[in-house]
Motif scaffolding. Structure first.
Motif, PDB file in Angstrom:
ATOM      1  N   GLU A 269       0.859  -1.187   0.000  1.00 31.32           N
ATOM      2  CA  GLU A 269       0.000   0.000   0.000  1.00 31.32           C
ATOM      3  C   GLU A 269       0.893   1.233   0.000  1.00 31.32           C
ATOM      4  O   GLU A 269       2.021   1.204   0.502  1.00 31.32           O
ATOM      5  CB  GLU A 269      -0.923   0.003   1.208  1.00 31.32           C
ATOM      6  N   VAL A 271       2.761   4.507   0.953  1.00 27.79           N
ATOM      7  CA  VAL A 271       3.179   5.145   2.212  1.00 27.79           C
ATOM      8  C   VAL A 271       4.073   6.338   1.862  1.00 27.79           C
ATOM      9  O   VAL A 271       4.595   6.423   0.751  1.00 27.79           O
ATOM     10  CB  VAL A 271       3.963   4.180   3.126  1.00 27.79           C
ATOM     11  N   ASN A 272       4.263   7.227   2.826  1.00 23.14           N
ATOM     12  CA  ASN A 272       5.196   8.334   2.604  1.00 23.14           C
ATOM     13  C   ASN A 272       6.615   7.780   2.584  1.00 23.14           C
ATOM     14  O   ASN A 272       6.918   6.822   3.285  1.00 23.14           O
ATOM     15  CB  ASN A 272       5.065   9.373   3.712  1.00 23.14           C
ATOM     16  N   ALA A 273       7.474   8.368   1.790  1.00 24.44           N
ATOM     17  CA  ALA A 273       8.841   7.859   1.739  1.00 24.44           C
ATOM     18  C   ALA A 273       9.832   9.002   1.553  1.00 24.44           C
ATOM     19  O   ALA A 273       9.542  10.003   0.894  1.00 24.44           O
ATOM     20  CB  ALA A 273       8.995   6.860   0.597  1.00 24.44           C
ATOM     21  N   GLN A 283       3.188   9.547  -0.156  1.00 24.99           N
ATOM     22  CA  GLN A 283       2.649   8.424  -0.953  1.00 24.99           C
ATOM     23  C   GLN A 283       3.579   7.974  -2.098  1.00 24.99           C
ATOM     24  O   GLN A 283       3.118   7.508  -3.131  1.00 24.99           O
ATOM     25  CB  GLN A 283       1.285   8.799  -1.544  1.00 24.99           C
ATOM     26  N   GLY A 287       4.527   0.264   1.323  1.00 23.27           N
ATOM     27  CA  GLY A 287       4.689  -0.508   2.548  1.00 23.27           C
ATOM     28  C   GLY A 287       3.893  -1.801   2.446  1.00 23.27           C
ATOM     29  O   GLY A 287       2.990  -1.921   1.605  1.00 23.27           O
ATOM     30  N   ARG A 289       1.180  -4.484   3.369  1.00 18.28           N
ATOM     31  CA  ARG A 289      -0.166  -4.411   3.953  1.00 18.28           C
ATOM     32  C   ARG A 289      -0.266  -5.257   5.229  1.00 18.28           C
ATOM     33  O   ARG A 289       0.465  -6.234   5.395  1.00 18.28           O
ATOM     34  CB  ARG A 289      -1.207  -4.925   2.952  1.00 18.28           C
TER      35      ARG A 289
END
Ligand code: SF4
Lengths: 365, 76
Positions: A269, A271-273, A283, A287, A289
């Motif tokens: 899903e 995720v911030n990175a 986004q 990551g 799930r």
């Protein structure tokens, strides 16, 4: 020695493209090749030297190793040093410097680090070493992510409990948007990554052309592919168009690969990175799930979060954004070489700095 | 890291296929391209076929690569 007919055809075709490029490039035109594999192909074929001065090719953020943040590197180094852990990784990561060490140093100190060719090899390690914990370092863009997703799905189906993935995957569209919104960006057009688009198709990145006015062409990796794509980009400019086009039609379909997309979707899903030198992009990472959390190394080993630290003097971030050429970094070729890399752009074989160095740009411009 | 290489599917068993990668035989997963048929060309990345290649152009690419290799051998 007489040249074979086909080679002649090949050269003739390249010559035709170059002629057309010269005719079309009447004023400066800066093109970013987003993908590190393109950077290598361009350097290998000395395309920069063949192109007219008006056409500048600069490298973008498309080397997954180079954009991996120091906090992620320190995290996997911490994990690799744990007892009973076997770290399985693609070869590119072995010498990437963390704040203090790298995998090679850890290995010399006794850590078990294995280079694998695929996630299937990593799963095989898990099946054969039941008393050990196999952790795969999940680095890579959409080209690689489906292969990691499949391994997690397999581990779940077969109940392989001693396998896990430390997910540090990134996706391409958000970083393109970040580039497009950067006031400092000097790029007129984009060569888009052929193998990422083989998976995601063109829908997710067409905003670059349609909303930001940046002509974009999805390109293959042969010299002729790249030359043809440059012709296509120049034609767009001359005709006042800004569209996304596919040069690499033999591989890239408009919709991408639906099976691969489904695997990514099922297991990961957004995720911030954090991207090295670029910073946090919402986004832009993937990551694992909740349903797959027993195979999520970060959760399984309750890994601490490390601070992000820049390497003093390294201008990798500016290189990744195309703001400077590698040769403009004061450390390039002096303190920083592929033998003794200071920053990640000099480590990965696809890093801009390493590619420049490898293919002859030894001195500072 | 996004390097992928064309290969021809020679045999298939379940989700695994034997492919011919410019003369080298390799075993790869075809889970990401379940519709692939024997004789078709795929693009191989990290042990997986990630896409099916249009047959004609794959041959072209392969020939292209061979041509370049030959040209080098001939000292051109
Ligand atoms: S030459 Fe070395 S120190 Fe300079 S930007 Fe590249 S990787 Fe960083």
């Amino acid at each position: 020695m007489p040249m074979k007919k086909e080679s002649k055809n090949l050269l003739a075709k390249a010559g035709e493209y170059l002629e057309e490029i010269k005719a079309l490039a009447q004023s400066p035109f800066t093109i970013m090749e987003v993908c590190g594999t393109h950077t290598v192909a361009i350097a290998k074929n000395a395309l920069r030297d063949l192109l007219p001065k008006a056409v500048r090719l600069i490298s973008g953020p498309g080397c997954p190793v180079c954009v991996t943040d120091s906090s992620d590197i320190d995290r996997y180094l911490y994990l690799a040093a744990q007892p009973k852990v076997i770290t399985a990784t693609f070869g590119d990561m072995i010498r990437v410097p963390g704040t203090k060490k790298n995998l090679q140093v850890l290995r010399a100190e006794g850590a078990d680090v294995r280079v694998v060719y695929s996630t299937q090899d990593a799963l095989e390690l898990a099946r054969k070493n039941l008393d050990k914990e196999i952790v795969f370092l999940g680095i890579g863009f959409e080209t690689t992510t489906p292969t990691v997703a499949v391994s997690l799905e397999t581990a779940k189906l077969e109940g392989i409990e001693n396998y896990s993935v430390l997910a540090m995957h990134k996706v391409v569209p958000p970083v393109l948007r970040r580039l497009a919104e950067d006031d400092e960006l000097v790029v007129d057009a984009f060569l888009d990554p052929g193998h990422v688009c083989a998976i995601i198709g063109i829908e997710p990145i067409k905003f670059m052309a349609e909303d930001y006015g940046k002509p974009s062409v999805v390109t293959g990796f042969e010299a002729l592919d790249i030359l043809e794509a440059i012709v296509m980009l120049l034609r767009q400019r001359v005709e006042g168009r800004s569209e996304i086009e596919i040069q690499y039609k033999r591989v890239v379909k408009v919709e991408g690969n639906p099976h691969a997309k489904m695997f990514i979707e099922r297991v990961f899903e957004p995720v911030n990175a954090s991207w090295r030198g670029i910073g946090l992009i919402p986004q832009s990472g993937l990551g694992i799930r909740e349903e797959y959390s027993p195979w999520d190394a970060a959760k399984k080993f309750s890994l601490p979060v490390f601070d992000s630290q820049e390497i003093p003097g390294c201008r990798c971030g500016d290189v990744l954004k195309g703001l400077i050429y590698p040769t403009q970094c004061p450390l390039y070729g002096r303190r920083c070489t592929p033998m003794k890399p200071v920053g990640p752009c000099m480590v990965s074989t696809e890093g801009s700095c390493a590619t420049y160095y490898q293919y002859g740009q030894r001195s500072v411009d | 890291m996004c390097l992928a290489i064309p290969a021809k599917v020679v045999t298939m068993e379940g989700s695994m296929a034997k492919v011919d990668m410019m003369g080298n035989v390799r075993v790869v997963s075809v889970l990401l391209v379940p519709e692939v048929l024997i004789g078709e060309y795929v693009l191989v990345h990290a042990g997986f076929a990630i896409g099916i290649i249009d047959d004609e152009s794959a041959k072209e690419t392969e020939e292209l690569l061979l041509e370049v290799a030959n040209a080098y051998e001939e000292g051109e």
